[in-house]
Structure formats: structure tokens, C-alpha cells
Write a protein that holds these residues in place. Sequence first.
Motif, PDB file in Angstrom:
ATOM      1  N   ARG A  90      44.339  36.858  29.629  1.00 22.32           N
ATOM      2  CA  ARG A  90      43.257  36.928  28.636  1.00 22.32           C
ATOM      3  C   ARG A  90      43.457  35.947  27.501  1.00 22.32           C
ATOM      4  NH1 ARG A  90      41.940  42.509  26.334  1.00 22.32           N
ATOM      5  NH2 ARG A  90      40.549  41.181  25.146  1.00 22.32           N
ATOM      6  N   VAL A  91      44.715  35.672  27.167  1.00 21.30           N
ATOM      7  CA  VAL A  91      45.004  34.828  26.007  1.00 21.30           C
ATOM      8  C   VAL A  91      45.844  33.638  26.440  1.00 21.30           C
ATOM      9  CG1 VAL A  91      46.051  34.735  23.725  1.00 21.30           C
ATOM     10  CG2 VAL A  91      44.982  36.852  24.491  1.00 21.30           C
ATOM     11  N   ILE A  92      45.407  32.452  26.038  1.00 19.35           N
ATOM     12  CA  ILE A  92      46.152  31.225  26.312  1.00 19.35           C
ATOM     13  C   ILE A  92      46.454  30.568  24.970  1.00 19.35           C
ATOM     14  CG2 ILE A  92      46.070  28.919  27.344  1.00 19.35           C
ATOM     15  CD1 ILE A  92      44.083  30.137  29.413  1.00 19.35           C
ATOM     16  N   ILE A  93      47.712  30.291  24.727  1.00 16.45           N
ATOM     17  CA  ILE A  93      48.143  29.557  23.537  1.00 16.45           C
ATOM     18  C   ILE A  93      48.590  28.193  24.024  1.00 16.45           C
ATOM     19  CG2 ILE A  93      49.748  29.471  21.596  1.00 16.45           C
ATOM     20  CD1 ILE A  93      50.123  32.531  21.994  1.00 16.45           C
ATOM     21  N   THR A  94      48.045  27.151  23.431  1.00 23.34           N
ATOM     22  CA  THR A  94      48.398  25.809  23.881  1.00 23.34           C
ATOM     23  C   THR A  94      48.583  24.862  22.708  1.00 23.34           C
ATOM     24  OG1 THR A  94      47.741  23.969  25.311  1.00 23.34           O
ATOM     25  CG2 THR A  94      45.967  25.156  24.206  1.00 23.34           C
ATOM     26  N   THR A  95      49.439  23.872  22.891  1.00 24.86           N
ATOM     27  CA  THR A  95      49.602  22.805  21.906  1.00 24.86           C
ATOM     28  C   THR A  95      48.818  21.568  22.320  1.00 24.86           C
ATOM     29  OG1 THR A  95      51.618  22.055  23.015  1.00 24.86           O
ATOM     30  CG2 THR A  95      51.884  23.595  21.172  1.00 24.86           C
ATOM     31  N   ASN A  96      48.142  21.647  23.457  1.00 22.72           N
ATOM     32  CA  ASN A  96      47.358  20.506  23.939  1.00 22.72           C
ATOM     33  C   ASN A  96      46.106  20.306  23.094  1.00 22.72           C
ATOM     34  OD1 ASN A  96      49.248  20.374  25.919  1.00 22.72           O
ATOM     35  ND2 ASN A  96      47.864  20.804  27.610  1.00 22.72           N
ATOM     36  N   PHE A  97      45.733  19.037  22.912  1.00 22.55           N
ATOM     37  CA  PHE A  97      44.529  18.684  22.163  1.00 22.55           C
ATOM     38  C   PHE A  97      43.292  18.637  23.061  1.00 22.55           C
ATOM     39  CE2 PHE A  97      47.946  15.952  20.218  1.00 22.55           C
ATOM     40  CZ  PHE A  97      48.146  16.750  19.103  1.00 22.55           C
ATOM     41  N   ASP A  98      43.506  18.463  24.361  1.00 28.57           N
ATOM     42  CA  ASP A  98      42.391  18.265  25.280  1.00 28.57           C
ATOM     43  C   ASP A  98      41.650  19.579  25.544  1.00 28.57           C
ATOM     44  OD1 ASP A  98      43.786  19.744  27.265  1.00 28.57           O
ATOM     45  OD2 ASP A  98      44.789  17.930  27.956  1.00 28.57           O
ATOM     46  N   ARG A  99      40.636  19.493  26.370  1.00 30.16           N
ATOM     47  CA  ARG A  99      39.806  20.664  26.672  1.00 30.16           C
ATOM     48  C   ARG A  99      39.964  21.110  28.127  1.00 30.16           C
ATOM     49  NH1 ARG A  99      34.437  19.603  22.988  1.00 30.16           N
ATOM     50  NH2 ARG A  99      35.581  19.720  21.028  1.00 30.16           N
ATOM     51  N   LEU A 100      41.124  20.830  28.686  1.00 33.29           N
ATOM     52  CA  LEU A 100      41.390  21.167  30.081  1.00 33.29           C
ATOM     53  C   LEU A 100      41.243  22.664  30.341  1.00 33.29           C
ATOM     54  CD1 LEU A 100      42.362  20.220  32.892  1.00 33.29           C
ATOM     55  CD2 LEU A 100      44.686  20.646  32.098  1.00 33.29           C
ATOM     56  N   PHE A 123      49.963  41.318  23.658  1.00 33.56           N
ATOM     57  CA  PHE A 123      49.721  40.786  24.994  1.00 33.56           C
ATOM     58  C   PHE A 123      50.964  40.260  25.691  1.00 33.56           C
ATOM     59  CE2 PHE A 123      45.733  40.544  22.731  1.00 33.56           C
ATOM     60  CZ  PHE A 123      44.834  41.045  23.662  1.00 33.56           C
ATOM     61  N   GLY A 124      52.056  40.056  24.956  1.00 35.94           N
ATOM     62  CA  GLY A 124      53.247  39.478  25.550  1.00 35.94           C
ATOM     63  C   GLY A 124      53.166  37.965  25.568  1.00 35.94           C
ATOM     64  N   LEU A 125      54.160  37.327  26.171  1.00 39.85           N
ATOM     65  CA  LEU A 125      54.209  35.869  26.161  1.00 39.85           C
ATOM     66  C   LEU A 125      54.848  35.355  27.439  1.00 39.85           C
ATOM     67  CD1 LEU A 125      53.812  33.239  24.485  1.00 39.85           C
ATOM     68  CD2 LEU A 125      56.134  33.578  23.653  1.00 39.85           C
ATOM     69  N   ILE A 126      54.185  34.435  28.094  1.00 38.82           N
ATOM     70  CA  ILE A 126      54.732  33.692  29.224  1.00 38.82           C
ATOM     71  C   ILE A 126      54.720  32.237  28.793  1.00 38.82           C
ATOM     72  CG2 ILE A 126      54.408  32.943  31.601  1.00 38.82           C
ATOM     73  CD1 ILE A 126      52.912  35.585  32.086  1.00 38.82           C
ATOM     74  N   VAL A 127      55.848  31.553  28.888  1.00 38.89           N
ATOM     75  CA  VAL A 127      55.928  30.157  28.491  1.00 38.89           C
ATOM     76  C   VAL A 127      55.966  29.296  29.746  1.00 38.89           C
ATOM     77  CG1 VAL A 127      57.280  28.424  27.275  1.00 38.89           C
ATOM     78  CG2 VAL A 127      57.169  30.761  26.379  1.00 38.89           C
ATOM     79  N   ALA A 128      55.022  28.361  29.828  1.00 36.61           N
ATOM     80  CA  ALA A 128      54.986  27.411  30.933  1.00 36.61           C
ATOM     81  C   ALA A 128      54.771  26.034  30.328  1.00 36.61           C
ATOM     82  CB  ALA A 128      53.849  27.757  31.889  1.00 36.61           C
ATOM     83  N   GLY A 129      55.594  25.080  30.737  1.00 37.19           N
ATOM     84  CA  GLY A 129      55.435  23.779  30.135  1.00 37.19           C
ATOM     85  C   GLY A 129      55.944  22.659  31.016  1.00 37.19           C
ATOM     86  N   TRP A 130      55.621  21.471  30.565  1.00 38.93           N
ATOM     87  CA  TRP A 130      56.050  20.265  31.243  1.00 38.93           C
ATOM     88  C   TRP A 130      56.183  19.188  30.196  1.00 38.93           C
ATOM     89  CZ3 TRP A 130      53.541  15.456  31.885  1.00 38.93           C
ATOM     90  CH2 TRP A 130      54.134  14.587  32.808  1.00 38.93           C
ATOM     91  N   GLN A 131      57.209  18.378  30.300  1.00 33.37           N
ATOM     92  CA  GLN A 131      57.423  17.312  29.345  1.00 33.37           C
ATOM     93  C   GLN A 131      57.804  16.042  30.074  1.00 33.37           C
ATOM     94  OE1 GLN A 131      60.277  18.129  26.285  1.00 33.37           O
ATOM     95  NE2 GLN A 131      60.363  16.045  25.606  1.00 33.37           N
ATOM     96  N   SER A 132      57.310  14.947  29.580  1.00 33.47           N
ATOM     97  CA  SER A 132      57.634  13.647  30.157  1.00 33.47           C
ATOM     98  C   SER A 132      58.192  12.763  29.067  1.00 33.47           C
ATOM     99  CB  SER A 132      56.372  13.016  30.750  1.00 33.47           C
ATOM    100  OG  SER A 132      56.665  11.728  31.222  1.00 33.47           O
TER     101      SER A 132
END
Length: 93
Positions: A2-12, A83-92
Motif C-alpha cells: 500500500r505504501v511506497i517510499i522512494t528517493t527516486n525523482f522519476d515517475r516510474l 505498515f512496516g518497512l521492506i528495503v529494496a535498492g540498487w546502486q551503480s
Amino acid sequence: MRVIITTNFDRLMENALRDLGTEPTVFTSADTLVGAELLTHTQRYIFKVHGDYKDARILKTDVELSGHPSEFNTLLDRIIDEFGLIVAGWQSE
């Protein structure tokens, strides 16, 4: 989810949810939280902690990113508590 927290600027995330037939409630700045629909009443909620690329208030410099508004911290605490927290990420590099 239900809830997405993101640091991305895009609208993906928004576009992906729309493609699935869900219109998300999106927050990108402290003033978008004022008078907004309650978290518990939204079907999908996206919290973009650094803002949106089409908004001049985007946070991108070290100074801008050194601290978030207190409203953001309050909201993050509430989201994690309820809601809790699941962290998923990718870095280049």
C-alpha cells in the motif's frame, strides 16, 4: 504493497501503478501533506522523500539533503509503525 517510499525523482512507480489500474496518492513535499487524504484512506500511497523531477523544490544537493522537514520525519515514523518497512535498492557507481 500500500505504501511506497522512494528517493527516486522519476515517475516510474506512479506510472507502473497506473498501468495496473490504480491511481496512487503521491507526496513530494511538506506542503503536499497539508490537507491531503489520510494515509489509511488511500489505496496506494507514494512518498517521494527527495521530490519530483518536475517540481522546482526537488532535493538534490548535499545541503538540501542534509535534513528533511519535520513533517517528513513524522510521516516516516508513522508509516514504519503502521505498515512496516521492506528495503529494496540498487546502486551503480
